[in-house]
Design a protein around this motif. Structure first.
Motif, short mmCIF file in Angstrom:
data_model
loop_
_atom_site.label_atom_id
_atom_site.label_comp_id
_atom_site.label_asym_id
_atom_site.label_seq_id
_atom_site.Cartn_x
_atom_site.Cartn_y
_atom_site.Cartn_z
N UNK A 1 0.77 -1.22 0.07
CA UNK A 1 0.05 0.08 0.04
C UNK A 1 0.97 1.06 0.12
N UNK A 2 1.80 1.15 0.75
CA UNK A 2 2.93 2.39 0.98
C UNK A 2 3.34 2.55 -0.54
N UNK A 3 3.72 1.50 -1.14
CA UNK A 3 4.33 1.47 -2.42
C UNK A 3 3.43 2.34 -3.46
N UNK A 4 2.07 1.64 -3.51
CA UNK A 4 1.11 2.15 -4.51
C UNK A 4 0.75 3.61 -4.14
N UNK B 1 -1.13 -9.10 -1.26
CA UNK B 1 -2.28 -8.76 -0.64
C UNK B 1 -2.83 -9.38 0.47
N UNK B 2 -2.05 -10.29 1.18
CA UNK B 2 -2.68 -11.06 2.10
C UNK B 2 -3.06 -10.25 3.31
N UNK B 3 -2.84 -9.30 3.39
CA UNK B 3 -3.30 -8.30 4.78
C UNK B 3 -4.13 -6.99 4.20
N UNK B 4 -4.48 -7.23 2.95
CA UNK B 4 -5.50 -6.44 2.50
C UNK B 4 -4.74 -5.00 2.47
N UNK C 1 -4.80 -1.42 4.30
CA UNK C 1 -4.71 -0.79 5.67
C UNK C 1 -4.67 0.53 5.79
N UNK C 2 -4.53 1.26 6.97
CA UNK C 2 -4.36 2.78 7.31
C UNK C 2 -2.92 3.00 7.01
N UNK C 3 -2.26 2.85 5.96
CA UNK C 3 -0.77 3.01 6.01
C UNK C 3 -0.14 3.62 4.70
N UNK C 4 -1.28 4.75 4.28
CA UNK C 4 -0.93 5.21 2.90
C UNK C 4 0.12 6.54 3.21
N UNK C 5 0.92 6.47 2.09
CA UNK C 5 1.77 7.46 2.28
C UNK C 5 1.47 8.86 1.51
N UNK C 6 0.15 8.87 0.96
CA UNK C 6 -0.43 10.17 0.25
C UNK C 6 -1.96 10.08 0.30
N UNK C 7 -2.58 10.97 -0.06
CA UNK C 7 -4.08 10.78 -0.05
C UNK C 7 -4.71 9.81 -1.17
N UNK C 8 -3.89 9.62 -2.15
CA UNK C 8 -4.28 8.72 -3.35
C UNK C 8 -3.27 7.79 -3.70
N UNK C 9 -3.32 6.76 -4.46
CA UNK C 9 -2.38 5.82 -5.02
C UNK C 9 -1.91 6.68 -6.26
N UNK C 10 -0.66 6.59 -6.61
CA UNK C 10 0.12 7.46 -7.91
C UNK C 10 0.58 6.25 -9.10
N UNK D 1 -6.53 -9.55 8.44
CA UNK D 1 -5.57 -8.97 9.18
C UNK D 1 -6.70 -8.06 9.83
N UNK D 2 -6.39 -7.84 11.17
CA UNK D 2 -7.35 -7.06 12.12
C UNK D 2 -7.48 -5.69 11.69
N UNK D 3 -6.40 -5.06 10.79
CA UNK D 3 -6.51 -3.62 10.49
C UNK D 3 -7.04 -3.69 8.99
N UNK D 4 -7.32 -4.80 8.41
CA UNK D 4 -7.93 -4.63 6.91
C UNK D 4 -9.13 -3.76 6.86
N UNK D 5 -9.10 -3.07 5.77
CA UNK D 5 -10.17 -2.21 5.26
C UNK D 5 -10.68 -2.41 3.90
N UNK D 6 -10.19 -3.52 3.25
CA UNK D 6 -10.72 -3.99 1.99
C UNK D 6 -9.82 -4.81 1.21
#
Length: 356
Positions: free
Chosen positions: A38-41, A59-62, A64-73, A88-93
């Motif tokens: 997610x941080x990569x995307x 994708x095995x943990x879906x 999570x709230x770990x984004x490095x910006x407001x959208x993927x680039x 994963x307990x933090x999985x949101x999708x």
């Protein structure tokens, strides 16, 4: 639905469409991280690129709230196997839904090992992700050869100035495509961080009397950023302490008369060893760049190498002579990746005189 990845050398991979079904042409690069997708995307440094993940299961943990910006680039996303049931307990999708929501095409089920070997042997190249089974190779290849990433810093920088309040030193962060964790790393050290758009003038930044200036990471060829380089040259001539990361490192080098060049396939992942030339210690670093500073073009009266890549000997950092300026090619804020070199933020705080 079938999907195809067509490389500019004529190689075609067939897989399954994931995410958006739109057609995209982009520069194809690979990342060796096992986690942190997610941080990569959401890393703005990937603007203008489609990313191949070399680790086979993604994708095995879906999501999570770990984004490095407001959208993927990323322009596109390429994997061997995509987890169908993240847990994963933090999985949101799921990644699949995340890609669809952000209109990003992807392809799964291809031999990413073979693809990565091609990119390592022949170098980074352009490619197309398409679901059109009737594609005509002779028409696609000229389009791939013509594609250029161009100046993508303008695309990823913030629109207006913003402030993270703090009670410590005041840091001006020039957003060239900054990952969120750069500002967070400074804020965690009690700094007040003012984030400026990439084309902010040096005069405006210096007029705010910051204790230090941070030049962030960002995407693309540093030589495309001529107007920004001119402003960085003015910042260099001031007496304000400066710490620069990745693209910021390259732009400072260009601003002071050095040169940069394109790497064959770049450094992207969380396992790159870099050596501190002063102490001899080796750190494992997170990296994401396709260009490097040319050591041979350095004026030793201006800057000297401070870090070197243990794998290929390329420059990984500079120390500027007679200035409170140091720059690194790797990512001390990590995310994803090891945090071995996060101490560099502490060095920057000390350079500014420490938090009072």
């Amino acid at each position: 639905m079938k999907a195809f990845l067509i490389l500019e050398d004529g190689t075609v991979f067939e897989g399954t469409s994931i995410g958006s079904q739109k057609e995209v042409i982009s520069e194809i690069v690979f990342n060796t991280s096992m986690t942190g997708y997610l941080e990569v995307m959401t890393d703005p440094s990937y603007a203008g690129q489609a990313v191949v993940m070399t680790y086979p299961l993604i994708g095995n943990y879906g999501i999570t709230p770990d984004a490095e910006s407001k959208r993927p680039w990323v322009d596109g996303y390429i994997v061997r196997e995509l987890s169908r049931m993240p847990s994963n307990f933090r999985c949101e999708g799921t990644i699949q839904d995340f890609l669809k929501e952000n209109d990003i095409p992807g392809i799964a089920g291809i031999d990413t090992r073979a693809l990565t070997k091609i990119l390592r042997d022949k170098g980074t190249m352009n490619g197309m992700i398409t679901t059109d089974e009737q594609y005509e190779l002779e028409k696609v290849l000229p389009r791939l050869k013509e594609y250029q990433t161009g100046n993508v810093v303008d695309k990823v920088t913030c629109d207006e100035k913003s402030v993270l309040n703090g009670k410590g030193k005041k840091v001006a962060l020039l957003d060239l495509g900054a990952k969120k964790n750069i500002a967070d790393s400074l804020h965690d050290r009690e700094c007040e961080v003012t984030i400026y758009p990439a084309h902010t003038t040096a005069e405006e930044i210096l007029a705010a009397k910051p204790d230090g200036i941070m030049l962030s990471n960002g995407p693309g060829d540093p030589k495309e950023c001529q107007a920004i380089i001119e402003e960085i040259r003015k910042l260099y001539e001031s007496d304000v302490p400066i710490f620069a990361i990745c693209l910021g490192h390259q732009l400072m080098a260009l601003a002071t008369g050095a040169d940069t060049y394109k790497l064959k396939y770049g450094h992207r992942g969380g396992n790159h060893p870099v050596k501190d030339l002063e102490t001899g210690r080796v750190y494992i670093s997170s990296q994401n760049h396709g260009y490097a500073v040319d050591d041979k073009a350095l004026d030793e009266n201006i800057a000297v190498p401070a870090f070197v890549n243990v794998n290929d000997g390329t420059n990984e950092g500079l120390k500027y002579i007679g200035k409170n300026i140091f720059t690194v090619q790797f990512h001390p804020e990590a995310c994803p990746g090891p945090q071995d070199s996060s101490y560099l933020f502490d060095r920057f705080i000390t350079m500014m005189g420490g938090n009072q």
